[in-house]
Write an enzyme that holds these catalytic residues in place. Structure first.
Site, PDB file in Angstrom:
ATOM      1  N   ARG A   1     -14.888  20.529  62.054  1.00 19.85           N
ATOM      2  CA  ARG A   1     -15.196  21.155  60.774  1.00 19.85           C
ATOM      3  C   ARG A   1     -16.593  21.752  60.842  1.00 19.85           C
ATOM      4  O   ARG A   1     -17.315  21.574  61.817  1.00 19.85           O
ATOM      5  CB  ARG A   1     -15.120  20.120  59.633  1.00 19.85           C
ATOM      6  N   GLY A   2     -16.979  22.455  59.756  1.00 18.36           N
ATOM      7  CA  GLY A   2     -18.275  23.104  59.707  1.00 18.36           C
ATOM      8  C   GLY A   2     -18.160  24.546  60.166  1.00 18.36           C
ATOM      9  O   GLY A   2     -17.592  24.830  61.229  1.00 18.36           O
ATOM     10  N   ALA A   3     -18.694  25.462  59.366  1.00 20.74           N
ATOM     11  CA  ALA A   3     -18.460  26.890  59.598  1.00 20.74           C
ATOM     12  C   ALA A   3     -18.765  27.358  61.019  1.00 20.74           C
ATOM     13  O   ALA A   3     -17.901  27.940  61.683  1.00 20.74           O
ATOM     14  CB  ALA A   3     -19.239  27.710  58.572  1.00 20.74           C
TER      15      ALA A   3
ATOM     16  N   ARG B   1      -8.079  27.350  57.874  1.00 17.86           N
ATOM     17  CA  ARG B   1      -8.996  27.099  56.757  1.00 17.86           C
ATOM     18  C   ARG B   1      -9.551  28.449  56.327  1.00 17.86           C
ATOM     19  O   ARG B   1     -10.579  28.910  56.839  1.00 17.86           O
ATOM     20  CB  ARG B   1     -10.121  26.133  57.148  1.00 17.86           C
TER      21      ARG B   1
ATOM     22  N   GLN C   1     -18.457  13.463  53.651  1.00 19.73           N
ATOM     23  CA  GLN C   1     -19.082  14.028  54.848  1.00 19.73           C
ATOM     24  C   GLN C   1     -20.566  13.681  54.921  1.00 19.73           C
ATOM     25  O   GLN C   1     -21.125  13.527  56.005  1.00 19.73           O
ATOM     26  CB  GLN C   1     -18.905  15.545  54.888  1.00 19.73           C
TER      27      GLN C   1
ATOM     28  N   ASP D   1     -20.158  28.189  54.039  1.00 20.24           N
ATOM     29  CA  ASP D   1     -18.921  28.491  54.742  1.00 20.24           C
ATOM     30  C   ASP D   1     -18.574  29.969  54.667  1.00 20.24           C
ATOM     31  O   ASP D   1     -17.817  30.472  55.496  1.00 20.24           O
ATOM     32  CB  ASP D   1     -17.773  27.656  54.165  1.00 20.24           C
TER      33      ASP D   1
ATOM     34  N   ASN E   1     -19.839  27.080  49.541  1.00 22.53           N
ATOM     35  CA  ASN E   1     -20.175  25.897  50.333  1.00 22.53           C
ATOM     36  C   ASN E   1     -19.407  24.704  49.769  1.00 22.53           C
ATOM     37  O   ASN E   1     -18.737  24.811  48.732  1.00 22.53           O
ATOM     38  CB  ASN E   1     -21.686  25.638  50.312  1.00 22.53           C
ATOM     39  N   LYS E   2     -19.508  23.580  50.452  1.00 19.99           N
ATOM     40  CA  LYS E   2     -18.788  22.381  50.040  1.00 19.99           C
ATOM     41  C   LYS E   2     -18.956  22.134  48.543  1.00 19.99           C
ATOM     42  O   LYS E   2     -20.049  22.254  48.000  1.00 19.99           O
ATOM     43  CB  LYS E   2     -19.295  21.181  50.831  1.00 19.99           C
TER      44      LYS E   2
END
Length: 381
Positions: free
Chosen positions: A64-66, A98, A212, A253, A263-264
């Protein structure tokens, strides 16, 4: 505040995390991931021998993570090429795994283009080798971008927070080595501040519902010997009110052409709190996260995730338990849930955007376009 959570002495760097790598065992090529769903309890690798396995890893947040998703997308296409599979179809499957994370599609498309150019006279091992080389180049570029963002971010904090005292930074979700080919995005700035002696404390939002921050950012902070504390997302307001936050620093993201930041989920409330309390709100992201083809925040597609992530509680995604999603049921049967993976912060709430090409402040569409024009990595949908 005492560094009671630190695990690594200051001045001694821990060994680098092996988050994602290409492997060629006897049974064939594979993309090997550090399974982030099993952190912090266990550092275990997940072997993805084909594109469907990698897509599952992306959807379940094992990776995960852009920025790292962009790298994963690139290696996924290289994997399809090495296996003699349909590269265009593989790129499409990866991009849709995603959809909010623009880097994922960028990495997949970039490597697919390199393969297609090399395969002009017919697919084969040579074209597959070109695809792998392009994925490795993307990986290397992201690591280099991470270092530049860390330095630009540290210089910006010195400008925004004069006085010589240590910075008290609040962050959300996870933006460190677990999301990058290097030290990360926002977390990399905090880590650089720590190593330069200018980080007084790192406040870590737990980041509901998948934790996270609690599972991953706290893991990275402790691993690097940083002074940090964990807080529930809902406690951030009281922390601002007590005057304990000097700056908010998060990743992204997707950044739209007008400077709106996806973003999250939970990032937008922090921006509102920061604005009210006159605290800088800083976004750190590589230019690969900028999507000039997305006009504004309303055009960003926000991923909606399973209700069980909210109606059940688990210490890690995918854990087996009594509920349908594998966790402990915490809501009455039949409860519906609103569970967006991201929220959108408008540019007027963002103090600055830090990229590997420099800093944008104030955040405007014109400024963003001018900065991205200096980069060959800009994503245009």
């Amino acid at each position: 505040m005492a560094d009671q959570d630190a695990q690594t002495p200051v001045g001694i760097e821990p060994p680098a995390l092996s988050v994602l790598r290409w492997a060629e065992p006897p049974e064939g090529p594979a993309v090997v991931l550090l399974d982030q769903t099993r952190l912090p309890a266990e550092e275990a690798e997940l072997v993805c021998a084909d594109v469907p396995a990698l897509v599952r890893a992306i959807r379940t947040l094992a990776v995960r993570g852009a920025p790292l998703l962009g790298i994963a997308g690139g290696y996924g296409v290289a994997l399809a090429a090495a296996r003699g599979e349909d590269v265009a179809q593989a790129a499409e499957l990866l991009e849709q795994a995603r959809p909010t994370a623009v880097n994922l599609g960028y990495g997949a498309r970039r490597v697919a283009r390199a393969y297609e150019e090399a395969a002009g006279s017919g697919p084969g091992p040579e074209a597959a080798a070109v695809a792998l080389a392009e994925a490795r180049a993307l990986h290397r570029e992201d690591a280099e971008a991470s270092g530049r963002m860390a330095q630009y971010g540290l210089e910006l904090l010195a400008e925004l927070l004069p006085g010589g005292g240590g910075h008290r930074l609040l962050t959300h979700c996870n933006t460190g080595a677990l999301v990058s080919g290097g030290a990360g995005t926002a977390f990399a700035v905090a880590l650089r501040a720590h190593r330069k002696g200018s980080l007084r404390h790192l406040w870590v939002d737990e980041t509901r519902p998948l934790l996270q921050g609690a599972r991953l950012t706290a893991y990275e902070a402790g691993r690097n010997g940083m002074p940090y504390s964990l807080l529930t997302d809902s406690a951030a307001g009281s922390l601002f009110a007590a005057g304990e936050v000097d700056a908010v620093i998060i990743g992204a993201d997707r950044i739209a052409a007008d400077g709106s930041v996806a973003n999250k989920v939970g990032s937008y409330p922090l921006a509102v709190l920061a604005k009210y309390h006159h605290v800088p709100f800083v976004v750190v992201a590589p230019t690969t996260t900028v999507d000039l083809g997305t006009v504004d925040g309303t055009s960003i597609v926000v991923e909606q995730r399973s209700a069980t992530e909210v109606t059940e509680f688990t210490s890690k995604p995918g854990a087996r338990g009594g509920g349908e999603g594998g966790g402990t049921v915490v809501a009455p049967p039949g409860t519906k849930a609103y569970n967006p993976a991201f929220d959108i912060t408008p540019p007027e709430l963002v103090t600055a955007i830090v990229t590997e090409e420099g800093v944008i402040s104030p955040v405007t569409g014109v400024g963003l376009a001018e900065l991205c024009a200096r980069s060959s990595q800009v994503t245009i949908s």
